[in-house]
Design an enzyme around this catalytic site. Structure first.
Site, PDB file in Angstrom:
ATOM      1  N   HIS A 136      35.931  51.293  30.082  1.00 11.50           N
ATOM      2  CA  HIS A 136      36.914  50.368  29.862  1.00 11.50           C
ATOM      3  C   HIS A 136      37.633  49.891  30.825  1.00 11.50           C
ATOM      4  CE1 HIS A 136      37.118  51.904  25.278  1.00 11.50           C
ATOM      5  NE2 HIS A 136      35.882  51.573  25.640  1.00 11.50           N
TER       6      HIS A 136
ATOM      7  N   GLU B 169      40.736  50.297  31.940  1.00  7.90           N
ATOM      8  CA  GLU B 169      41.709  51.201  32.816  1.00  7.90           C
ATOM      9  C   GLU B 169      40.668  52.216  33.730  1.00  7.90           C
ATOM     10  OE1 GLU B 169      43.166  51.132  28.399  1.00  7.90           O
ATOM     11  OE2 GLU B 169      41.416  50.808  29.181  1.00  7.90           O
TER      12      GLU B 169
ATOM     13  N   CYS C 154      42.980  53.493  24.528  1.00  6.32           N
ATOM     14  CA  CYS C 154      42.494  54.185  23.287  1.00  6.32           C
ATOM     15  C   CYS C 154      42.698  55.753  23.399  1.00  6.32           C
ATOM     16  CB  CYS C 154      40.981  53.877  23.318  1.00  6.32           C
ATOM     17  SG  CYS C 154      40.139  54.426  24.547  1.00  6.32           S
TER      18      CYS C 154
ATOM     19  N   ALA D 229      27.082  11.404  11.158  1.00  2.00           N
ATOM     20  CA  ALA D 229      25.535  10.693  11.225  1.00  2.00           C
ATOM     21  C   ALA D 229      25.653   9.439  10.701  1.00  2.00           C
ATOM     22  CB  ALA D 229      24.660  11.528  10.680  1.00  2.00           C
TER      23      ALA D 229
ATOM     24  N   SER E 224      21.891  11.476  14.230  1.00  2.60           N
ATOM     25  CA  SER E 224      23.143  12.120  15.049  1.00  2.60           C
ATOM     26  C   SER E 224      23.110  12.344  16.378  1.00  2.60           C
ATOM     27  CB  SER E 224      23.853  13.143  13.955  1.00  2.60           C
ATOM     28  OG  SER E 224      22.806  14.254  14.071  1.00  2.60           O
TER      29      SER E 224
ATOM     30  N   TRP F  53      23.160  11.334  20.213  1.00  2.00           N
ATOM     31  CA  TRP F  53      23.956  12.335  20.236  1.00  2.00           C
ATOM     32  C   TRP F  53      25.223  11.606  20.035  1.00  2.00           C
ATOM     33  CZ3 TRP F  53      22.809  17.038  20.143  1.00  2.00           C
ATOM     34  CH2 TRP F  53      21.636  17.639  20.717  1.00  2.00           C
TER      35      TRP F  53
ATOM     36  N   THR G  26      20.458  22.381   7.587  1.00  4.81           N
ATOM     37  CA  THR G  26      20.540  22.076   9.046  1.00  4.81           C
ATOM     38  C   THR G  26      19.332  22.628   9.791  1.00  4.81           C
ATOM     39  OG1 THR G  26      23.108  22.210   9.100  1.00  4.81           O
ATOM     40  CG2 THR G  26      21.670  22.797  11.320  1.00  4.81           C
TER      41      THR G  26
ATOM     42  N   ASP H 117      16.995  20.015  11.338  1.00  5.07           N
ATOM     43  CA  ASP H 117      17.173  19.791  12.624  1.00  5.07           C
ATOM     44  C   ASP H 117      16.119  20.819  13.725  1.00  5.07           C
ATOM     45  OD1 ASP H 117      18.945  18.017  12.453  1.00  5.07           O
ATOM     46  OD2 ASP H 117      20.657  19.413  12.787  1.00  5.07           O
TER      47      ASP H 117
ATOM     48  N   LEU I 285      19.941  27.496  17.888  1.00  7.10           N
ATOM     49  CA  LEU I 285      21.274  28.026  18.174  1.00  7.10           C
ATOM     50  C   LEU I 285      21.368  29.186  19.121  1.00  7.10           C
ATOM     51  CD1 LEU I 285      22.354  27.930  14.031  1.00  7.10           C
ATOM     52  CD2 LEU I 285      22.575  26.231  16.038  1.00  7.10           C
TER      53      LEU I 285
END
Length: 379
Positions: free
Chosen positions: A60, A62, A85, A172, A178, A180, A206, A210, A214
């Site tokens: 962490h 610290e 923590c 679109a 759509s 760009w 989607t 398309d 992702l």
């Protein structure tokens, strides 16, 4: 060379906490499901050690700062954005590390939002004779971890819905074209939002139209000083309540994890595709609240919703959106274009969702607008 706080400019505690917040932000892309935390060790008004949390399962903030400070930590003050923590998880408790290092004072940005452990780290420090100052730059500390805080308090992740539209609110043309609407800089900004998210939710429409991946594209995101050797990819969540999608779609074959939300287990998907059945809402669509609770239980802090007008409208209409991120392009697509959000046919204006604009900024030729949903419309 040590950093020295200019006392004539800012209060000392606020100065050093601001530095700790800067450090914590360096972990914005990589700490999931842990919070982003920064720490500065200060002695004689000089920084003798700094650190931030990089990745779950690793030291962490610290611990990094104490290692950097070495023997200089004795008698020093530690500035930490989140209460240290007090429990042992994948790493030892940071409160104990601070006690062992013999710091004399700890300044905390905010207490731990987990009601089961909140205050225990501070109590351990105080029991060891360490003076604790609480709630320094708390508002800024809170902004580091909206998803972690919300998940600890409610079990739900922080939800951002992304929209990209023309000036007249179209996503679109009437024929569906759509690409760009927005420019390259806005698309780079989207990549960075993807990178800091724990999960990306999209819908079957989607994916059908398309066939997106992702995934975060490092060459497009261009993230400076990324703290890991490879980019952490968020979990992709696909809602397909009607079992419309083929296992041959791009995101189902790229060997990165996908959570496919459907109504029955389908054959043909790889082991990287986990199939999950959730109850349907009264609309006959997947219960989005149940989905978010499932994601929260899996340690998902921040969700990025990237789909069509139907999915954006479903989250918005259900009151499940924390932020709308709208990229507005300097284009006019006309009244025949596709509107950016599908919502019910409200009979009164006051029935429609109310929004509060919280941020506006230029992203090259486009404008990014950030809104929060207003639940109390009487104010």
């Amino acid at each position: 060379m040590p950093v020295v706080a200019p006392n004539h400019l800012l209060k000392t505690d606020e100065y050093w906490m601001a530095r700790a917040i800067q450090l914590a932000a360096k972990g914005r892309y990589t700490t999931s499901p842990n919070p982003r935390v920064g720490c500065v060790i200060v002695k004689n008004n000089q920084s003798v050690g700094e650190g931030y949390h990089i990745q779950a399962g690793t030291p962490h903030a610290e611990v990094h700062a104490l290692r950097c400070a070495g023997d200089n930590a004795t008698g020093a003050t530690a500035y930490v954005t989140l209460e240290p923590c007090s429990h042992t998880g994948r790493t030892p408790p940071c409160a104990e590390a601070l006690v062992s290092a013999r710091v004399v004072r700890v300044v905390v940005g905010m207490t731990d939002p987990n009601p089961q452990v909140s205050g225990r780290g501070i109590a351990r420090l105080e029991a060891a004779g360490i003076h604790v100052t609480r709630n320094v730059l708390t508002e800024q500390a809170i902004k580091l971890n909206p998803g972690f805080i919300k998940r600890m308090e409610t079990g739900l992740p922080w939800v951002r819905v992304k929209l990209a539209s023309s000036l007249d609110g179209k996503i679109a043309l009437a024929n569906g074209a759509s690409k760009w609407i927005t420019g390259a800089a806005a698309r780079r900004d989207v990549q960075r939002f993807r990178a800091q998210s724990c999960a990306i939710i999209t819908g079957s429409g989607t994916v059908s139209s398309d066939d997106p991946s992702l995934l975060v594209r490092p060459e497009q995101a261009l993230i400076e000083e990324y703290p890991l050797a490879t980019v952490r990819q968020p979990l992709r969540v696909v809602i397909d309540s009607q079992q419309q999608l083929s296992p041959k779609r791009q995101m189902f074959t790229d060997e990165h994890p996908v959570l496919l939300v459907n109504q029955c287990c389908q054959a043909g998907f790889t082991s990287k595709v986990e199939q999950l059945t959730l109850p349907l809402a009264s609309s006959g669509k997947t219960d989005l609240d149940a989905l978010l609770r499932e994601l929260g239980a899996r340690g998902i802090n921040e969700v990025w919703v990237e789909g069509g007008a139907g999915l954006a409208g479903a989250f918005t209409g259900a009151g499940l959106v924390d932020e709308l991120i709208v990229y507005q392009a300097p284009k006019l697509l006309g009244d025949k274009g596709i509107s950016m959000v599908n919502l019910p046919d409200y009979k009164q204006v006051n029935d429609a969702p109310h929004l509060k604009l919280t941020d506006v900024r230029h992203i090259a030729e486009d404008i990014r607008l950030t809104y929060q949903l207003v639940t109390d419309t009487k104010q």
